[in-house]
Design a protein around this motif. Structure first.
Motif, PDB file in Angstrom:
ATOM      1  N   ASP A   1      62.155  44.812  69.053  1.00 45.65           N
ATOM      2  CA  ASP A   1      60.937  45.511  68.590  1.00 45.65           C
ATOM      3  C   ASP A   1      61.292  46.422  67.004  1.00 45.65           C
ATOM      4  O   ASP A   1      61.137  46.841  66.515  1.00 45.65           O
ATOM      5  N   GLY A   2      61.318  44.647  66.575  1.00 45.84           N
ATOM      6  CA  GLY A   2      60.115  44.513  64.874  1.00 45.84           C
ATOM      7  C   GLY A   2      61.462  44.630  64.586  1.00 45.84           C
ATOM      8  O   GLY A   2      61.858  44.768  62.942  1.00 45.84           O
ATOM      9  N   ILE A   3      62.830  45.039  64.304  1.00 47.89           N
ATOM     10  CA  ILE A   3      63.784  44.738  64.031  1.00 47.89           C
ATOM     11  C   ILE A   3      64.411  43.630  62.926  1.00 47.89           C
ATOM     12  O   ILE A   3      64.692  43.006  63.572  1.00 47.89           O
ATOM     13  N   ALA A   4      63.984  43.847  62.022  1.00 45.64           N
ATOM     14  CA  ALA A   4      64.930  42.430  60.648  1.00 45.64           C
ATOM     15  C   ALA A   4      66.153  42.406  60.908  1.00 45.64           C
ATOM     16  O   ALA A   4      65.991  43.399  60.375  1.00 45.64           O
ATOM     17  N   SER A   5      66.824  41.123  61.178  1.00 47.78           N
ATOM     18  CA  SER A   5      67.976  41.245  60.700  1.00 47.78           C
ATOM     19  C   SER A   5      68.942  39.668  60.145  1.00 47.78           C
ATOM     20  O   SER A   5      67.889  39.072  60.511  1.00 47.78           O
TER      21      SER A   5
ATOM     22  N   GLU B   1      67.083  45.852  54.692  1.00 44.39           N
ATOM     23  CA  GLU B   1      67.163  45.765  53.236  1.00 44.39           C
ATOM     24  C   GLU B   1      68.144  46.348  52.632  1.00 44.39           C
ATOM     25  O   GLU B   1      67.674  47.937  52.269  1.00 44.39           O
ATOM     26  N   PRO B   2      69.528  46.642  53.368  1.00 36.87           N
ATOM     27  CA  PRO B   2      70.550  47.860  52.801  1.00 36.87           C
ATOM     28  C   PRO B   2      70.093  48.109  51.704  1.00 36.87           C
ATOM     29  O   PRO B   2      70.480  47.885  50.475  1.00 36.87           O
ATOM     30  N   ASP B   3      70.298  49.796  50.668  1.00 38.39           N
ATOM     31  CA  ASP B   3      70.997  50.125  49.480  1.00 38.39           C
ATOM     32  C   ASP B   3      72.381  49.955  48.924  1.00 38.39           C
ATOM     33  O   ASP B   3      73.322  50.568  49.266  1.00 38.39           O
ATOM     34  N   ALA B   4      71.979  49.692  47.480  1.00 37.85           N
ATOM     35  CA  ALA B   4      73.510  49.123  47.480  1.00 37.85           C
ATOM     36  C   ALA B   4      73.741  50.005  46.804  1.00 37.85           C
ATOM     37  O   ALA B   4      75.633  50.153  47.072  1.00 37.85           O
ATOM     38  N   THR B   5      73.282  51.045  46.863  1.00 37.37           N
ATOM     39  CA  THR B   5      74.322  52.171  45.933  1.00 37.37           C
ATOM     40  C   THR B   5      74.363  53.392  47.012  1.00 37.37           C
ATOM     41  O   THR B   5      75.202  54.183  46.632  1.00 37.37           O
ATOM     42  N   ALA B   6      74.111  53.353  47.517  1.00 31.05           N
ATOM     43  CA  ALA B   6      74.718  54.293  48.716  1.00 31.05           C
ATOM     44  C   ALA B   6      75.436  54.020  49.754  1.00 31.05           C
ATOM     45  O   ALA B   6      75.890  52.658  49.738  1.00 31.05           O
ATOM     46  N   PRO B   7      76.072  55.092  49.924  1.00 29.30           N
ATOM     47  CA  PRO B   7      77.312  54.462  51.092  1.00 29.30           C
ATOM     48  C   PRO B   7      76.418  53.719  52.140  1.00 29.30           C
ATOM     49  O   PRO B   7      75.648  54.198  52.828  1.00 29.30           O
TER      50      PRO B   7
ATOM     51  N   HIS C   1      68.992  50.506  66.191  1.00 27.45           N
ATOM     52  CA  HIS C   1      67.517  51.286  65.474  1.00 27.45           C
ATOM     53  C   HIS C   1      67.754  52.493  64.785  1.00 27.45           C
ATOM     54  O   HIS C   1      66.888  52.749  63.743  1.00 27.45           O
ATOM     55  N   ARG C   2      68.923  52.589  64.966  1.00 28.79           N
ATOM     56  CA  ARG C   2      69.828  53.931  64.116  1.00 28.79           C
ATOM     57  C   ARG C   2      69.740  53.434  62.172  1.00 28.79           C
ATOM     58  O   ARG C   2      69.153  54.157  61.222  1.00 28.79           O
ATOM     59  N   LEU C   3      70.702  52.265  62.578  1.00 27.97           N
ATOM     60  CA  LEU C   3      70.685  51.688  61.310  1.00 27.97           C
ATOM     61  C   LEU C   3      69.246  51.347  60.502  1.00 27.97           C
ATOM     62  O   LEU C   3      68.930  51.283  59.373  1.00 27.97           O
ATOM     63  N   GLU C   4      68.172  50.901  61.382  1.00 30.27           N
ATOM     64  CA  GLU C   4      67.160  50.375  60.750  1.00 30.27           C
ATOM     65  C   GLU C   4      66.623  51.748  60.413  1.00 30.27           C
ATOM     66  O   GLU C   4      65.900  52.026  59.094  1.00 30.27           O
ATOM     67  N   GLU C   5      66.050  52.972  60.633  1.00 33.11           N
ATOM     68  CA  GLU C   5      65.888  53.959  61.154  1.00 33.11           C
ATOM     69  C   GLU C   5      66.378  54.746  59.826  1.00 33.11           C
ATOM     70  O   GLU C   5      66.058  55.253  58.782  1.00 33.11           O
ATOM     71  N   LEU C   6      67.393  54.544  59.419  1.00 34.68           N
ATOM     72  CA  LEU C   6      68.193  54.992  57.933  1.00 34.68           C
ATOM     73  C   LEU C   6      67.841  53.743  56.270  1.00 34.68           C
ATOM     74  O   LEU C   6      68.490  54.329  56.164  1.00 34.68           O
ATOM     75  N   GLY C   7      67.167  52.590  57.066  1.00 34.12           N
ATOM     76  CA  GLY C   7      66.903  52.427  55.886  1.00 34.12           C
ATOM     77  C   GLY C   7      67.457  50.824  55.848  1.00 34.12           C
ATOM     78  O   GLY C   7      67.890  50.309  55.002  1.00 34.12           O
TER      79      GLY C   7
END
Ligand SMILES: Nc1nc2c(ncn2[C@@H]2O[C@H](COP(=O)(O)OP(=O)(O)OP(=O)(O)O)[C@@H](O)[C@H]2O)c(=O)[nH]1
Ligand SMILES: [Zn+2]
Length: 380
Positions: A192-196, A216-222, A253-259
């Motif tokens: 499903d095109g999830i980059a990991s 690419e998780p946001d390093a400043t947020a939880p 999928h949720r992790l991807e949706e959450l940015g």
């Protein structure tokens, strides 16, 4: 001289406590006896699960002078009402009393594992050394039941056997988790095109755990995190008996949706019982027990997992503040105990099907999983 150099250099090859316990686990996996030293002396130990009749008889005769004890977990003793006491300690019974003509190994096995064993003998509290034998069998993902010798004084002969101390076994898990190190990583595009990016961790005895970094998780947020225990039947084969495979996909999928976020994949098959014991538990469930009671009849706690490894990996990756995707309250307390700050929880609820509905209801009712009613009402 060479001997002295070897002795002084051996510390360079790892923590002696981890080495001793690792070797004892190797003996259990190879169905060989070993020695356990504790406050009441030395006990020779043979795990039942995996040993054949001949090996058990050879152990009782050769290592125990014909007089051994069977030690089983306190959880099984309580489930099977084998003792009047309700405490959690392991219990033991002499094997020679089981049959007048000498130990009947099929009978020993039945008492240790069967759902309805016949004419069960009386058990007494096992004490710390014999109790530790049961803990070691569990760490090796074997049924928690062992034959143990009566305590003997330590002698030089014991040096021919692998020897481990009870106190080493007690600190093993947490110490081992702290040895996890990242050893390799690579980009892995998934369905499903999830980059990991898969980051592989290895511990001091060769155990593996994986961090799948999504996007690419946001390093400043939880950091959004899913901690997932392996389920070969569900994750790989799409078993309908549980919700694991679907939760794995939903979590990614949720992790991807959450940015972006991190999925920690832990080698904790069958809530830590191992794949073979999960099948034993399924057999008991097919005979009418629920998922909690099935584990306990086998002598395990309902859930044998801990989250030191996940906490350690997250810290090593630089994330101490997370949003956890789970329905399981013990994951929240487990990760908090491992030093991770949990700023929020998000549910990962899948739809029930006819094969897993009872399993999910049991998780909600008996293990406190926060499944709401949506997942259970909506059956696919
Ligand atoms: N012993 C046993 N293990 C099971 C059974 N069904 C599933 N499992 C295991 O249960 C574990 C489920 O892992 P997770 O999905 O990470 O955890 P969870 O406790 O369901 O919690 P969340 O999914 O985070 O809400 C896996 O290790 C499965 O192999 C069962 O009937 N018996
Ligand atoms: Zn599963």
């Amino acid at each position: 001289m060479l001997q002295k150099n070897i002795a002084s250099s051996s510390l360079s090859f790892g923590d002696p406590i981890l080495t001793a316990v690792h070797r004892a686990l190797g003996e259990i996996q190879g169905n060989r006896p070993f020695a356990l030293t504790g406050e009441d002396g030395v006990r020779f130990v043979l795990a039942l699960d995996g040993s054949d009749d001949h090996q058990m008889a050879a152990f009782v005769d050769g290592f125990c002078g014909g007089e051994a004890d069977l030690v089983i977990s306190g959880v099984r003793a309580r489930m099977m009402k084998l003792t009047p006491e309700s405490d959690d300690g392991a219990v033991l019974t002499p094997v020679t009393s089981i049959s007048a003509g000498g130990p009947d190994m099929a009978r020993v096995m039945e008492i240790a594992t069967a759902l309805k064993p016949d004419a069960v003998p009386s058990f007494t509290p096992a004490g710390r050394t014999a109790g530790t034998a049961v803990d070691l069998a569990k760490l090796a993902q074997r049924i928690p039941a062992c034959l143990v010798s009566r305590p003997v004084e330590p002698t030089d002969d014991d040096e021919t056997l692998i020897t481990v101390r009870t106190e080493d076994v007690e600190v093993f898990r947490a110490r081992l988790a702290a040895t996890l190190k990242p050893v390799s990583e690579a980009r892995v595009p998934i369905a499903d095109g999830i980059a990991s990016r898969f980051v592989i961790f290895r511990n001091a005895i060769g155990g593996i755990a994986t961090a799948v970094i999504v996007g690419e998780p946001d390093a400043t947020a939880p950091l959004p995190v899913r901690v997932h225990s392996s389920c070969a039947t569900g994750d790989i084969f799409g078993s309908r008996r549980c919700d694991c495979g679907e939760q794995l996909q939903l979590g990614l999928h949720r992790l991807e949706e959450l940015g972006g976020g991190c999925l920690i994949y832990l080698d904790q098959e069958g809530r830590g019982l191992g794949l073979a014991n999960k099948m034993h538990a399924y057999t008991l469930q097919d005979q009418g027990l629920d998922t909690v009671d099935a584990n306990m009849v086998l002598g395990f706690h309902d859930d044998e997992r801990d989250y030191h490894a996940a906490g350690f990996m997250l810290k090593r990756l630089g994330w101490e503040r997370i949003t956890l995707l789970t329905n399981n309250p013990t994951k929240l307390t487990g990760l908090a105990a491992a030093g991770i700050e949990i700023s929020d929880r998000l549910p990962v609820v899948t739809k029930a099907n006819a094969d897993n509905r009872r399993y999910l209801e049991t998780k909600a009712r008996r293990a406190g999983h926060l499944l709401g009613t949506a997942g259970l009402l909506e059956t696919v």
